[in-house]
Design a protein around this motif. Structure first.
Motif, short mmCIF file in Angstrom:
data_model
loop_
_atom_site.label_atom_id
_atom_site.label_comp_id
_atom_site.label_asym_id
_atom_site.label_seq_id
_atom_site.Cartn_x
_atom_site.Cartn_y
_atom_site.Cartn_z
N GLY A 115 0.82 -1.21 0.00
CA GLY A 115 0.00 0.00 0.00
C GLY A 115 0.85 1.25 0.00
O GLY A 115 0.47 2.27 -0.55
N LEU A 116 2.03 1.16 0.63
CA LEU A 116 2.96 2.28 0.65
C LEU A 116 4.23 1.88 -0.11
O LEU A 116 4.13 1.24 -1.14
N GLY A 117 5.39 2.22 0.42
CA GLY A 117 6.63 1.92 -0.30
C GLY A 117 7.25 0.58 0.04
O GLY A 117 6.92 -0.05 1.04
N ILE A 118 8.18 0.14 -0.82
CA ILE A 118 8.95 -1.07 -0.60
C ILE A 118 10.43 -0.70 -0.70
O ILE A 118 10.86 -0.10 -1.69
N GLU A 119 11.20 -1.09 0.32
CA GLU A 119 12.63 -0.82 0.31
C GLU A 119 13.39 -2.05 0.79
O GLU A 119 12.99 -2.69 1.76
N ALA A 120 14.47 -2.35 0.10
CA ALA A 120 15.31 -3.48 0.48
C ALA A 120 16.77 -3.08 0.41
O ALA A 120 17.20 -2.49 -0.58
N GLY A 121 17.53 -3.42 1.45
CA GLY A 121 18.95 -3.10 1.46
C GLY A 121 19.69 -3.85 0.37
O GLY A 121 20.69 -3.37 -0.17
N TRP A 122 19.20 -5.05 0.03
CA TRP A 122 19.76 -5.83 -1.07
C TRP A 122 18.81 -5.72 -2.26
O TRP A 122 18.57 -4.66 -2.75
N GLY A 123 18.23 -6.85 -2.67
CA GLY A 123 17.40 -6.84 -3.86
C GLY A 123 15.94 -7.14 -3.62
O GLY A 123 15.53 -7.57 -2.55
N GLY A 138 3.75 3.74 -2.84
CA GLY A 138 4.82 4.72 -2.69
C GLY A 138 5.97 4.39 -3.61
O GLY A 138 5.76 3.98 -4.76
N GLY A 139 7.19 4.53 -3.13
CA GLY A 139 8.36 4.23 -3.95
C GLY A 139 8.85 2.81 -3.80
O GLY A 139 8.48 2.09 -2.87
N ILE A 140 9.72 2.40 -4.73
CA ILE A 140 10.36 1.08 -4.68
C ILE A 140 11.86 1.33 -4.76
O ILE A 140 12.34 1.97 -5.71
N LYS A 141 12.61 0.82 -3.78
CA LYS A 141 14.04 1.10 -3.72
C LYS A 141 14.81 -0.13 -3.26
O LYS A 141 14.40 -0.79 -2.32
N ALA A 142 15.91 -0.40 -3.94
CA ALA A 142 16.76 -1.53 -3.56
C ALA A 142 18.23 -1.14 -3.65
O ALA A 142 18.63 -0.44 -4.59
N GLY A 143 19.03 -1.60 -2.69
CA GLY A 143 20.46 -1.32 -2.72
C GLY A 143 21.12 -2.00 -3.90
O GLY A 143 22.13 -1.51 -4.42
N TRP A 144 20.58 -3.14 -4.30
CA TRP A 144 21.08 -3.85 -5.47
C TRP A 144 20.04 -3.74 -6.58
O TRP A 144 19.61 -2.68 -6.93
N GLY A 145 19.57 -4.88 -7.09
CA GLY A 145 18.67 -4.86 -8.23
C GLY A 145 17.20 -5.05 -7.88
O GLY A 145 16.83 -5.49 -6.80
#
Length: 253
Positions: free
Chosen positions: A104-112, A123-130
């Motif tokens: 419903g909001l954002g997704i963030e992962a330090g890896w993939g 919301g936004g989608i962000k990953a440290g890798w792919g």
């Protein structure tokens, strides 16, 4: 199939599991274990490689895992053979689903972040890798990855799309703001950005549907806010201000 599907040592041998994987499985599940239980154990032990191998060889399930509350666990790994749904948002270490991922909001992962089908976030989608999806990737805000972004279908963001390496979509790529990639940008159909587009490699619309930059910018301001830079001028650039990438011999014709 559901996550209750029984995994045995004999079955793993049939699939061609390595000796190390067989040994670890036998130690943890001497009498066999349920598919999702085994995946969860791989995650707990930090053996993401074993888990991804199993997911690729056994396949997906029809199960759905729902998180009612926001998940704010930067060190957590989540690997599920079915679909994963976050009613709010998620901040984890690694996230993989055999089917789709939705928040419903954002997704963030330090890896993939990986999904066999689509990835969608309010919301936004962000990953440290792919970030990788078998189908589409869609975010209400921006999409950002330290390495590449790849989707079997389209990629769409309400704000910008940025990748440290390449961006690739089987269908179109659309961003409300700009699009930036350390390497190339490739879409099966069109590429559209509200602002500018920049790539360290080529910008390519495979089927020639057109590349449009500056769709949210007046034509008179393209030279400032809708700049398109790449290794070479895109063949189907239909709007935006072309500027050779600094430090390269990018063609200008």
């Amino acid at each position: 199939m559901t996550g209750n599907f029984k995994i045995t040592l004999a079955y793993l041998k049939e699939l061609g599991a390595c000796r190390d994987g067989q040994r670890e499985f036998q130690k943890a599940f001497p009498n066999g274990g349920e598919y999702q239980e085994v995946l969860d154990r791989c995650v707990k032990e930090g053996r993401i490689d074993f888990g991804l191998w199993l997911l690729a060889h056994v396949g997906t399930t029809e199960d759905v895992r729902v998180y009612e509350d926001a998940v704010n666990s930067p060190g957590e790994y989540i690997m599920f053979a079915g679909s994963v749904e976050f009613k709010a948002g998620a901040n984890v270490r690694f996230l993989a689903a055999g089917l789709g991922i939705e928040a419903g909001l954002g997704i963030e992962a330090g890896w993939g972040i990986e999904a066999g089908r689509g990835i969608k976030a309010g919301g936004g989608i962000k990953a440290g890798w792919g970030i990788e999806a078998g189908l589409g990737i869609e975010a209400g805000l921006g999409i950002e990855a330290g390495s590449g972004i790849e989707a079997g279908w389209g990629i769409e963001a309400g704000r910008g799309i940025e990748a440290g390496l390449g961006i690739e979509a089987g269908l179109g790529i659309e961003a409300g703001w700009g699009i930036k990639a350390g390497l190339g940008i490739e879409a099966g159909l069109g590429i559209e950005a509200g602002w500018g587009i920049e790539a360290g490699g080529e910008i390519k619309s495979v089927l020639g549907y057109g590349i449009y930059a500056g769709v949210s910018v007046p034509v008179k301001d393209w030279y400032r806010f809708a700049v398109v830079s790449a290794k070479a001028k895109p063949e189907y650039l239909l709007s935006g201000h072309w500027k050779p990438l600094e430090g390269t011999d990018a063609q200008t014709t």
